[in-house]
Design a protein around this motif. Structure first.
Motif, PDB file in Angstrom:
ATOM      1  N   TYR A  20     -37.982  11.856   7.831  1.00 42.97           N
ATOM      2  CA  TYR A  20     -37.946  10.629   7.596  1.00 42.97           C
ATOM      3  C   TYR A  20     -39.075  10.170   6.957  1.00 42.97           C
ATOM      4  CZ  TYR A  20     -35.404   6.515   6.351  1.00 42.97           C
ATOM      5  OH  TYR A  20     -35.035   5.535   5.678  1.00 42.97           O
ATOM      6  N   VAL A  32     -28.457   3.380   7.264  1.00 45.86           N
ATOM      7  CA  VAL A  32     -29.247   4.824   7.009  1.00 45.86           C
ATOM      8  C   VAL A  32     -29.892   5.227   8.140  1.00 45.86           C
ATOM      9  CG1 VAL A  32     -31.013   6.237   5.843  1.00 45.86           C
ATOM     10  CG2 VAL A  32     -30.099   4.126   4.608  1.00 45.86           C
ATOM     11  N   VAL A  52     -25.394   6.655   6.455  1.00 44.87           N
ATOM     12  CA  VAL A  52     -25.964   7.838   5.522  1.00 44.87           C
ATOM     13  C   VAL A  52     -26.790   8.610   6.118  1.00 44.87           C
ATOM     14  CG1 VAL A  52     -27.553   8.344   3.434  1.00 44.87           C
ATOM     15  CG2 VAL A  52     -25.702   6.127   3.333  1.00 44.87           C
ATOM     16  N   ASP A  53     -26.491   9.966   6.541  1.00 41.16           N
ATOM     17  CA  ASP A  53     -27.427  10.898   6.882  1.00 41.16           C
ATOM     18  C   ASP A  53     -28.476  11.305   5.660  1.00 41.16           C
ATOM     19  OD1 ASP A  53     -28.648  12.874   8.730  1.00 41.16           O
ATOM     20  OD2 ASP A  53     -27.327  14.369   7.362  1.00 41.16           O
ATOM     21  N   PRO A  54     -29.635  11.029   5.745  1.00 41.67           N
ATOM     22  CA  PRO A  54     -30.465  11.201   4.690  1.00 41.67           C
ATOM     23  C   PRO A  54     -30.683  12.609   4.239  1.00 41.67           C
ATOM     24  CG  PRO A  54     -31.435  10.790   6.812  1.00 41.67           C
ATOM     25  CD  PRO A  54     -30.392  10.374   6.872  1.00 41.67           C
ATOM     26  N   GLY A  57     -31.818   9.163   1.028  1.00 42.64           N
ATOM     27  CA  GLY A  57     -31.254   8.251   1.719  1.00 42.64           C
ATOM     28  C   GLY A  57     -31.275   6.981   1.538  1.00 42.64           C
TER      29      GLY A  57
END
Length: 227
Positions: free
Chosen positions: A86, A186, A208-210, A109
């Motif tokens: 991330y 996210v 949201v799964d990035p 994401g």
């Protein structure tokens, strides 16, 4: 190319976990199974075994960027690269060494969440990562649309993706972000992928799964180019 000759198959999308946790990579692969569509590119999920157990410090980020660039240079067959961390470590460096598109999961994401809500929230795996994430949002020019970012407490990257204790913390942070005005959440760590669907049902908001968001962008670009 002859009209009756089939187009060559696209190269794989490489989803690269820059930390050394193979369990995280395995979880990513499971979360991406539905993106492996007939006629589409293969999706390879790779682990950089030399990396730390989690990308937490700025030093981890800088070292991961160098390793990712080395990998990109070794894989000219790839149709796209997804940086499955991330913090999007080394994204500019990796883009400089390959002609293939490079997607960072934070960027993907956040953009995906902003397409579904005016204001968004982020759940980080560690509080020490939040300042770095905020700097990236300022770079993207979207910090004003962040309702808040909250971190889990005392969980590793691998632990964040399974178990009731981890889910309880995710649900708590998600409810708090919802109260702050987030219309979408996210997951701020690639390791949380397996919790996405359950958390979305619990919160009643898009979650949201990035990594899925980044692979969706990569896959869409590849299929559009082949149309």
């Amino acid at each position: 190319m002859s009209a009756d000759r089939p187009a060559p198959s696209p190269g794989p999308i490489l989803v690269v976990n820059p930390n050394s946790s193979q369990s995280v990579t395995d979880g990513l692969s499971r979360a991406l199974e539905r993106f492996r569509v007939p006629g589409g590119p293969a999706i390879e999920c790779l682990t950089i075994a030399e990396g730390p157990p989690g990308i937490i410090t700025q030093r981890h980020v800088e070292e991961a960027g160098l390793r990712l660039a080395d990998l990109a240079e070794r894989r000219p067959d790839a149709s796209a690269f997804v940086i499955a961390c991330y913090s999007d470590p080394g994204i500019d460096l990796v883009r400089s060494v390959t002609a293939a598109p490079v997607y960072g999961i934070q960027e993907a994401g956040v953009l995906s969440a902003l397409a579904r809500a005016d204001r968004i929230g982020v759940i980080a795996v560690a509080a020490t990562s939040i300042p770095r994430h905020l700097r990236y949002l300022r770079r993207m020019g979207v910090e004003s649309r962040l309702a808040g970012e909250l971190a889990l407490d005392g969980l590793s990257v691998a632990e964040s993706g399974h178990g009731e204790a981890a889910f309880a913390q995710l649900a708590d942070r998600g409810e708090r972000l919802k109260a702050l005005g987030a219309g979408a959440v996210v997951l701020g760590c690639a390791g949380m992928a397996a919790q996405r669907a359950r958390l979305e049902k619990r919160l009643g908001l898009p979650v949201v799964d990035p990594t899925q968001a980044a692979v969706a962008m990569a896959l869409g670009g590849i299929l559009a180019a082949a149309a």
